[in-house]
Design a protein around this motif. Structure first.
Motif, PDB file in Angstrom:
ATOM      1  N   ILE A   1      16.714   2.082 -23.053  1.00  0.00           N
ATOM      2  CA  ILE A   1      15.613   1.700 -22.324  1.00  0.00           C
ATOM      3  C   ILE A   1      14.142   2.390 -22.479  1.00  0.00           C
ATOM      4  CG2 ILE A   1      15.042   1.341 -19.863  1.00  0.00           C
ATOM      5  CD1 ILE A   1      17.266  -0.301 -20.727  1.00  0.00           C
ATOM      6  N   TYR A   2      14.088   3.489 -22.744  1.00  0.00           N
ATOM      7  CA  TYR A   2      13.017   4.339 -22.914  1.00  0.00           C
ATOM      8  C   TYR A   2      12.807   4.601 -24.331  1.00  0.00           C
ATOM      9  CZ  TYR A   2       9.137   7.560 -22.316  1.00  0.00           C
ATOM     10  OH  TYR A   2       8.022   8.249 -22.738  1.00  0.00           O
ATOM     11  N   GLN A   3      13.460   5.503 -25.019  1.00  0.00           N
ATOM     12  CA  GLN A   3      13.220   6.009 -26.354  1.00  0.00           C
ATOM     13  C   GLN A   3      12.926   5.047 -27.253  1.00  0.00           C
ATOM     14  OE1 GLN A   3      12.781   9.567 -25.397  1.00  0.00           O
ATOM     15  NE2 GLN A   3      14.112  10.189 -27.250  1.00  0.00           N
ATOM     16  N   LEU A   4      13.820   3.824 -27.516  1.00  0.00           N
ATOM     17  CA  LEU A   4      13.823   3.168 -28.218  1.00  0.00           C
ATOM     18  C   LEU A   4      12.335   2.498 -28.673  1.00  0.00           C
ATOM     19  CD1 LEU A   4      15.030   0.668 -30.514  1.00  0.00           C
ATOM     20  CD2 LEU A   4      15.640  -0.510 -28.544  1.00  0.00           C
ATOM     21  N   ASN A   5      11.818   2.031 -27.371  1.00  0.00           N
ATOM     22  CA  ASN A   5      10.150   1.397 -27.430  1.00  0.00           C
ATOM     23  C   ASN A   5       9.396   2.430 -27.472  1.00  0.00           C
ATOM     24  OD1 ASN A   5      10.025  -1.789 -27.465  1.00  0.00           O
ATOM     25  ND2 ASN A   5      11.967  -1.033 -26.189  1.00  0.00           N
ATOM     26  N   GLN A   6       9.547   3.464 -26.726  1.00  0.00           N
ATOM     27  CA  GLN A   6       8.322   4.337 -26.467  1.00  0.00           C
ATOM     28  C   GLN A   6       8.348   5.622 -27.361  1.00  0.00           C
ATOM     29  OE1 GLN A   6       5.995   3.100 -24.100  1.00  0.00           O
ATOM     30  NE2 GLN A   6       7.477   1.478 -23.848  1.00  0.00           N
ATOM     31  N   VAL A   7       9.418   6.134 -28.095  1.00  0.00           N
ATOM     32  CA  VAL A   7       9.646   7.037 -28.928  1.00  0.00           C
ATOM     33  C   VAL A   7      10.186   6.720 -30.357  1.00  0.00           C
ATOM     34  CG1 VAL A   7      10.691   9.519 -29.262  1.00  0.00           C
ATOM     35  CG2 VAL A   7      10.094   8.630 -26.906  1.00  0.00           C
ATOM     36  N   HIS A   8      11.129   6.073 -30.512  1.00  0.00           N
ATOM     37  CA  HIS A   8      11.782   5.635 -32.122  1.00  0.00           C
ATOM     38  C   HIS A   8      11.035   4.757 -32.591  1.00  0.00           C
ATOM     39  CE1 HIS A   8      15.702   7.357 -29.801  1.00  0.00           C
ATOM     40  NE2 HIS A   8      15.025   8.150 -30.193  1.00  0.00           N
ATOM     41  N   LEU A   9      10.363   3.710 -32.108  1.00  0.00           N
ATOM     42  CA  LEU A   9       9.839   2.730 -32.915  1.00  0.00           C
ATOM     43  C   LEU A   9       8.423   3.240 -33.225  1.00  0.00           C
ATOM     44  CD1 LEU A   9       9.739  -0.217 -33.462  1.00  0.00           C
ATOM     45  CD2 LEU A   9       8.718  -0.802 -31.442  1.00  0.00           C
ATOM     46  N   ASN A  10       8.089   3.391 -34.363  1.00  0.00           N
ATOM     47  CA  ASN A  10       6.958   4.059 -34.969  1.00  0.00           C
ATOM     48  C   ASN A  10       5.887   3.504 -34.380  1.00  0.00           C
ATOM     49  OD1 ASN A  10       4.989   5.217 -36.715  1.00  0.00           O
ATOM     50  ND2 ASN A  10       5.794   4.034 -38.633  1.00  0.00           N
ATOM     51  N   LYS A  11       5.038   4.428 -33.655  1.00  0.00           N
ATOM     52  CA  LYS A  11       3.727   4.217 -33.108  1.00  0.00           C
ATOM     53  C   LYS A  11       2.731   3.730 -34.245  1.00  0.00           C
ATOM     54  CE  LYS A  11       4.382   6.955 -28.940  1.00  0.00           C
ATOM     55  NZ  LYS A  11       5.730   7.330 -29.109  1.00  0.00           N
ATOM     56  N   GLN A  12       2.795   4.138 -35.246  1.00  0.00           N
ATOM     57  CA  GLN A  12       1.813   3.566 -36.157  1.00  0.00           C
ATOM     58  C   GLN A  12       1.910   2.128 -36.945  1.00  0.00           C
ATOM     59  OE1 GLN A  12      -0.700   5.974 -36.840  1.00  0.00           O
ATOM     60  NE2 GLN A  12       0.462   7.086 -35.422  1.00  0.00           N
ATOM     61  N   THR A  13       3.085   1.549 -36.179  1.00  0.00           N
ATOM     62  CA  THR A  13       3.448   0.186 -36.605  1.00  0.00           C
ATOM     63  C   THR A  13       3.312  -0.551 -35.397  1.00  0.00           C
ATOM     64  OG1 THR A  13       4.783   1.143 -38.401  1.00  0.00           O
ATOM     65  CG2 THR A  13       5.155  -1.391 -37.849  1.00  0.00           C
ATOM     66  N   LYS A  14       2.239  -1.232 -35.146  1.00  0.00           N
ATOM     67  CA  LYS A  14       2.192  -2.082 -33.843  1.00  0.00           C
ATOM     68  C   LYS A  14       3.104  -3.489 -33.864  1.00  0.00           C
ATOM     69  CE  LYS A  14      -2.949  -0.976 -33.483  1.00  0.00           C
ATOM     70  NZ  LYS A  14      -4.205  -1.533 -33.160  1.00  0.00           N
ATOM     71  N   THR A  15       3.533  -3.789 -32.430  1.00  0.00           N
ATOM     72  CA  THR A  15       4.101  -4.719 -32.341  1.00  0.00           C
ATOM     73  C   THR A  15       3.211  -6.029 -32.195  1.00  0.00           C
ATOM     74  OG1 THR A  15       4.067  -4.653 -29.940  1.00  0.00           O
ATOM     75  CG2 THR A  15       5.869  -3.285 -31.117  1.00  0.00           C
ATOM     76  N   ILE A  16       3.754  -7.249 -32.265  1.00  0.00           N
ATOM     77  CA  ILE A  16       3.022  -8.460 -32.136  1.00  0.00           C
ATOM     78  C   ILE A  16       2.231  -8.387 -30.731  1.00  0.00           C
ATOM     79  CG2 ILE A  16       4.684  -9.944 -31.226  1.00  0.00           C
ATOM     80  CD1 ILE A  16       3.424 -12.224 -32.832  1.00  0.00           C
ATOM     81  N   HIS A  17       2.874  -7.821 -29.677  1.00  0.00           N
ATOM     82  CA  HIS A  17       2.325  -7.768 -28.373  1.00  0.00           C
ATOM     83  C   HIS A  17       1.000  -6.655 -28.313  1.00  0.00           C
ATOM     84  CE1 HIS A  17       5.625  -9.919 -26.766  1.00  0.00           C
ATOM     85  NE2 HIS A  17       6.457  -8.926 -27.059  1.00  0.00           N
ATOM     86  N   GLU A  18       1.194  -5.558 -29.234  1.00  0.00           N
ATOM     87  CA  GLU A  18      -0.038  -4.667 -29.357  1.00  0.00           C
ATOM     88  C   GLU A  18      -1.347  -5.405 -30.283  1.00  0.00           C
ATOM     89  OE1 GLU A  18       2.144  -0.540 -29.191  1.00  0.00           O
ATOM     90  OE2 GLU A  18       2.509  -1.714 -30.925  1.00  0.00           O
ATOM     91  N   GLU A  19      -0.562  -5.938 -31.101  1.00  0.00           N
ATOM     92  CA  GLU A  19      -1.744  -6.757 -32.094  1.00  0.00           C
ATOM     93  C   GLU A  19      -2.640  -8.118 -31.082  1.00  0.00           C
ATOM     94  OE1 GLU A  19      -2.652  -6.712 -35.298  1.00  0.00           O
ATOM     95  OE2 GLU A  19      -1.133  -5.278 -36.133  1.00  0.00           O
ATOM     96  N   LEU A  20      -1.841  -8.750 -30.281  1.00  0.00           N
ATOM     97  CA  LEU A  20      -2.371  -9.567 -29.545  1.00  0.00           C
ATOM     98  C   LEU A  20      -3.363  -9.071 -28.464  1.00  0.00           C
ATOM     99  CD1 LEU A  20       0.666 -12.185 -29.375  1.00  0.00           C
ATOM    100  CD2 LEU A  20      -1.688 -12.701 -30.417  1.00  0.00           C
TER     101      LEU A  20
END
Length: 270
Positions: free
Chosen positions: A141-160
Motif C-alpha cells: 500500500i505504501y512502500q511500493l509507490n512511495q519508496v520502491h518505485l524509482n522517484k527519478q522515473t516519473k509516472t504518467i500521472h506525474e507527467e500529466l
C-alpha cells in the motif's frame, strides 16, 4: 504470472498520439488547459486477459462491451510483455515507460539489499498467512509507490500533472502522482492489526483504491471482506460510473479490473 491485456481504444484518443521514439508514458498531448473539451482517454486494464479466450468469448456473445470497443477502435493482439510478467512490474512499466532496471520494481517478491529483507506485495493468500502480514500491507500500500518505485522515473500521472492536466486512477496498483491523499483503513482492521488507520500517499487528483480511497460514498456492498475490500470489478466499475455521472472524468483515467486474474489462476485462461 499476471499477464495484462489492454484495450487500446483509439477512437477515444482525441488530441493524443504515442511517440514511438520516446518513453511509453510521454504522450504528445497538446498544451490544452486542464478542463480540456476533447474526449478523455481511458486506459482499461483487465488483469490476465488473453487474446484466445477473449476471441472465443466474443464469438460466443459473452463479451459485448469488449466487442464494441474492438469494432470501434483498434485491436492489436501481438503484444510482448515486459519481464517478469508480474502485475506490479508490468504496471510500473506501463505507467513509467521504462523497464524494471529503471523503475526498480523487479517482481511481486524480491530481496531488498538496502533493508536486508524480503519484499512481499502479496503473492497469494497462503503465502501471506505464513509471513508478516502487516509488513506485506505496508509494502503493497505504501512502500511500493512511495519508496520502491524509482522517484527519478516519473509516472504518467506525474507527467500529466507537470503539464497542468488532471488524471485518475481506479484500483490501479501503481498510482503515484503529485496530489496528496489519505488512505483510510477500516477501524476494526487497524485496531486488530496494529496498522495505522490513516496513511498519506501521493497520487493523481482522483484516486480510488478499494476501501482505502473511494469517490462514490455509496460503496458498502462492494467493499466487504468477502469481496476483497473493494479490489474487485464491481468497485472499479461503480467508481468509473460515478466520475462520469458527476462530470469529473479527467483527460486521462487508468481503470483497473482485477477479478479476471483470480479466475485464470484457479480455472485456467479459458
Amino acid at each position: 504470472m499476471a499477464l495484462t491485456a489492454m484495450m487500446g481504444v483509439c477512437v477515444l484518443l482525441t488530441g493524443c498520439k504515442a511517440d514511438s521514439g520516446k518513453q511509453i508514458n510521454q504522450l504528445s498531448i497538446q498544451s490544452e488547459p486542464a478542463h480540456q473539451t476533447g474526449k478523455p482517454i481511458v486506459l482499461l486494464v483487465i488483469d490476465s486477459l488473453m487474446d484466445k479466450p477473449l476471441r472465443k468469448s466474443i464469438q460466443e456473445g459473452n463479451a459485448p462491451a469488449l466487442h464494441y470497443l474492438i469494432q470501434n477502435g483498434k485491436y492489436e493482439p501481438k503484444m510482448i510483455s515486459s519481464f517478469p510478467t508480474m502485475s506490479v512490474t508490468i504496471d510500473s512499466t506501463l505507467l513509467t515507460g521504462v523497464y524494471a532496471d529503471k523503475h526498480h520494481v523487479p517482481g511481486l517478491v524480491w530481496f531488498d539489499s538496502n533493508e536486508k529483507r524480503m519484499i512481499f506485495y502479496g503473492n497469494g493468500a497462503k503465502e501471506a498467512l505464513k509471513i508478516d502480514q502487516p509488513q506485506v500491507f505496508i509494502d503493497a500500500i505504501y512502500q511500493l509507490n512511495q519508496v520502491h518505485l524509482n522517484k527519478q522515473t516519473k509516472t504518467i500521472h506525474e507527467e500529466l500533472a507537470d503539464k497542468g492536466k488532471e488524471s485518475a486512477s481506479i484500483n490501479g496498483v501503481i498510482f503515484r502522482g503529485n496530489t496528496e491523499h489519505t488512505l483510510r483503513l477500516p477501524q476494526w482492521i487497524a485496531k486488530s492489526s496494529g496498522l495505522p488507520e490513516q496513511t498519506k500517499v501521493t497520487g493523481p487528483k482522483w484516486l480510488s483504491y478499494a476501501t482505502l480511497a473511494q469517490q462514490d460514498p455509496a460503496h458498502n456492498p462492494n467493499t466487504r471482506p468477502w469481496k476483497k475490500f473493494g479490489m474487485n470489478d464491481d468497485f472499479s466499475a461503480q467508481e468509473m460510473v460515478y466520475l462520469i455521472k458527476q462530470k469529473q472524468l479527467p483527460p486521462f483515467t487508468l481503470l483497473y479490473f482485477p477479478s479476471n486474474d483470480n479466475f485464470v489462476h484457479r480455472k485456467g485462461p479459458d
